[in-house]
Design an enzyme around this catalytic site. Sequence first.
Site, mmCIF file in Angstrom:
data_model
loop_
_atom_site.group_PDB
_atom_site.id
_atom_site.type_symbol
_atom_site.label_atom_id
_atom_site.label_comp_id
_atom_site.label_asym_id
_atom_site.label_seq_id
_atom_site.Cartn_x
_atom_site.Cartn_y
_atom_site.Cartn_z
ATOM 1 N N ASN A 13 -3.050 9.927 -38.200
ATOM 2 C CA ASN A 13 -3.726 9.395 -39.386
ATOM 3 C C ASN A 13 -2.873 8.243 -39.917
ATOM 4 O O ASN A 13 -1.821 8.477 -40.493
ATOM 5 C CB ASN A 13 -3.857 10.522 -40.419
ATOM 6 N N TRP A 14 -3.360 7.031 -39.675
ATOM 7 C CA TRP A 14 -2.559 5.861 -40.049
ATOM 8 C C TRP A 14 -2.647 5.539 -41.538
ATOM 9 O O TRP A 14 -1.994 4.618 -42.005
ATOM 10 C CB TRP A 14 -2.985 4.651 -39.212
ATOM 11 N N LYS A 15 -3.527 6.246 -42.252
ATOM 12 C CA LYS A 15 -3.682 6.022 -43.705
ATOM 13 C C LYS A 15 -3.878 4.533 -43.987
ATOM 14 O O LYS A 15 -4.533 3.849 -43.206
ATOM 15 C CB LYS A 15 -2.484 6.626 -44.433
ATOM 16 N N HIS A 101 -9.406 15.045 -46.571
ATOM 17 C CA HIS A 101 -7.945 14.914 -46.633
ATOM 18 C C HIS A 101 -7.467 15.094 -48.080
ATOM 19 O O HIS A 101 -8.117 14.644 -49.016
ATOM 20 C CB HIS A 101 -7.518 13.543 -46.098
ATOM 21 N N GLU A 103 -5.314 13.644 -49.789
ATOM 22 C CA GLU A 103 -5.132 12.414 -50.584
ATOM 23 C C GLU A 103 -6.470 11.953 -51.159
ATOM 24 O O GLU A 103 -6.515 11.367 -52.242
ATOM 25 C CB GLU A 103 -4.463 11.327 -49.724
ATOM 26 N N GLU A 171 -3.053 21.622 -43.780
ATOM 27 C CA GLU A 171 -2.056 20.695 -44.302
ATOM 28 C C GLU A 171 -1.648 21.113 -45.708
ATOM 29 O O GLU A 171 -2.300 20.721 -46.692
ATOM 30 C CB GLU A 171 -2.629 19.272 -44.365
ATOM 31 N N GLY A 177 3.935 13.986 -46.406
ATOM 32 C CA GLY A 177 4.721 12.815 -46.783
ATOM 33 C C GLY A 177 6.002 13.137 -47.523
ATOM 34 O O GLY A 177 6.644 12.262 -48.088
ATOM 35 N N SER A 217 4.289 16.170 -42.606
ATOM 36 C CA SER A 217 5.644 15.770 -42.206
ATOM 37 C C SER A 217 6.001 16.167 -40.778
ATOM 38 O O SER A 217 7.158 16.463 -40.487
ATOM 39 C CB SER A 217 6.689 16.319 -43.190
ATOM 40 N N GLY A 238 0.833 12.032 -39.905
ATOM 41 C CA GLY A 238 0.679 10.875 -40.783
ATOM 42 C C GLY A 238 1.749 9.842 -40.493
ATOM 43 O O GLY A 238 1.659 9.076 -39.535
ATOM 44 N N GLY A 239 2.801 9.834 -41.305
ATOM 45 C CA GLY A 239 3.842 8.809 -41.212
ATOM 46 C C GLY A 239 4.365 8.593 -39.794
ATOM 47 O O GLY A 239 4.513 7.442 -39.343
HETATM 48 P P1 PGA Z 1 2.511 13.129 -43.055
HETATM 49 O O1 PGA Z 1 0.943 13.115 -43.336
HETATM 50 O O2 PGA Z 1 2.684 13.479 -41.601
HETATM 51 O O3 PGA Z 1 2.959 11.745 -43.383
HETATM 52 O O4 PGA Z 1 3.104 14.170 -43.955
HETATM 53 C C1 PGA Z 1 0.089 14.051 -42.730
HETATM 54 C C2 PGA Z 1 -1.318 13.825 -43.186
HETATM 55 O O5 PGA Z 1 -1.514 13.435 -44.342
HETATM 56 O O6 PGA Z 1 -2.277 14.018 -42.426
#
Ligand code: PGA
Length: 267
Positions: A13-15, A101, A103, A171, A177, A217, A238-239
Amino acid sequence: MIPGMRPVIVAGNWKMHTTPSDAGELAAIIARRTNEPGVVRVLCPPFVCLAAVRDALAAEAAGRDVAVGAQNVHHEVTGAFTGEVSAPMLRGLATWTIAGHSERRRDAAETDELVNQKISRALEAELRVILCVGEQLDDREAGRAETVVRDQVLGSLRGHQPGPWLTIAYEPVWAIGTGRTARGVDAAEMAGVIRRALGELGSAAGGEDVPVLYGGSVTGGSIDEFMAEPAIDGALVGGASLKPDEMAAIVARAGLTARARAGASSA
Ligand code: PGA
């Protein structure tokens, strides 16, 4: 289905990162570095980068079986919704989408009801769905984590028959994050909660056929703990999904599980 026969999936997930001018190259590099037999790979760039990523993957031998996913779809098909993107608009650009998600639950006030409608639109457009669920830190500390996650699964999926279109990402919000991960055993326990809820929704296999990923994470250093759990079928990253070295390490570890499962099922 034999639980071990579920696919092993690593989704990135490149956000809100990358641009149309650099996303394709990043996707191609990741495709080359993660070419592990047996692992389903999905990259979810921002909407404006979908075409660049699709084209770069198509031009790359190692990229042809990397799927492209959106990070969200609108809950309506068309209409006066400034700035939004609907599921049918993704035809030819993406074959998967993330839904719910945390977020977006946080920043766009997405409820389970809304996520449920988004899933309807995604299915009408023949998109595969990664549904995200997960508790807040205070839910966990108050012993409510399982109830919260069960309610999210039931609310987001009510009326939908679980099937091959569905993947669930557990998650925990406090792990996203933050550099803090859940423990593998906690993630596996929650996978059990999720599958029981799928059974309540009428999943013929009691949810045993639905892949459950861990997210929050995940890095090359933490993936082992999750892939070592038979109930966990991969990761939503994510990151670290923007870093080819990390993705290479994560998918390599996922590949060990994929090959072990394939070996166990043919033995
Ligand atoms: P993260 O994000 O790996 O940066 O914690 C995961 C996600 O939001 O899917």
